[in-house]
Design a protein around this motif. Structure first.
Motif, PDB file in Angstrom:
ATOM      1  N   LEU A  24      -4.112   6.309   6.944  1.00  0.00           N
ATOM      2  CA  LEU A  24      -4.906   7.284   7.690  1.00  0.00           C
ATOM      3  C   LEU A  24      -4.222   7.654   9.001  1.00  0.00           C
ATOM      4  O   LEU A  24      -4.171   8.837   9.367  1.00  0.00           O
ATOM      5  N   GLN A  25      -3.675   6.670   9.703  1.00  0.00           N
ATOM      6  CA  GLN A  25      -2.949   6.941  10.945  1.00  0.00           C
ATOM      7  C   GLN A  25      -1.778   7.877  10.677  1.00  0.00           C
ATOM      8  O   GLN A  25      -1.526   8.812  11.433  1.00  0.00           O
ATOM      9  N   TYR A  26      -1.071   7.608   9.590  1.00  0.00           N
ATOM     10  CA  TYR A  26       0.092   8.429   9.239  1.00  0.00           C
ATOM     11  C   TYR A  26      -0.336   9.853   8.907  1.00  0.00           C
ATOM     12  O   TYR A  26       0.292  10.822   9.351  1.00  0.00           O
ATOM     13  N   ILE A  27      -1.401  10.014   8.143  1.00  0.00           N
ATOM     14  CA  ILE A  27      -1.900  11.343   7.769  1.00  0.00           C
ATOM     15  C   ILE A  27      -2.341  12.115   9.005  1.00  0.00           C
ATOM     16  O   ILE A  27      -2.040  13.297   9.161  1.00  0.00           O
ATOM     17  N   GLU A  28      -3.056  11.448   9.897  1.00  0.00           N
ATOM     18  CA  GLU A  28      -3.614  12.125  11.072  1.00  0.00           C
ATOM     19  C   GLU A  28      -2.609  12.343  12.195  1.00  0.00           C
ATOM     20  O   GLU A  28      -2.732  13.308  12.948  1.00  0.00           O
ATOM     21  N   HIS A  29      -1.625  11.428  12.342  1.00  0.00           N
ATOM     22  CA  HIS A  29      -0.740  11.486  13.512  1.00  0.00           C
ATOM     23  C   HIS A  29       0.744  11.503  13.182  1.00  0.00           C
ATOM     24  O   HIS A  29       1.566  11.596  14.093  1.00  0.00           O
TER      25      HIS A  29
END
Length: 87
Positions: A24-29
């Motif tokens: 999720l961190q990778y997708i969002e940021h």
């Protein structure tokens, strides 16, 4: 999942939670530095022991092992042994 088995990690719900968080961190940021991810993981799992807890889940390093299992690029700056560097 094959990567987890290859490095001797059995995927439990607790480990999946870390993997999902990193994805999720990778997708969002996008890609992040290892130190940033370490701080984010430590904060997210502080109620369970933070970094110490994460190392019980990923003894080879929560950044390198969990990122690899998640199918994400391991941050280039994860060469510090405290991040669980492995090649």
């Amino acid at each position: 999942l094959a990567k987890a088995g290859k490095i001797g990690i059995e995927m439990t719900e607790a480990r999946w939670e870390v993997v999902r968080f990193l994805r999720l961190q990778y997708i969002e940021h996008g890609a992040a530095k290892a130190r940033t991810l370490t701080t984010l993981l430590d904060e997210r799992f502080a109620d369970r022991g933070g970094r110490r807890y994460l190392y019980t889940l990923f003894p080879g390093g929560p950044i390198t092992q969990a990122s690899a299992i998640a199918g994400l690029p391991v941050p280039e700056d994860a060469t510090d042994p405290s991040f669980g560097y492995s090649q």
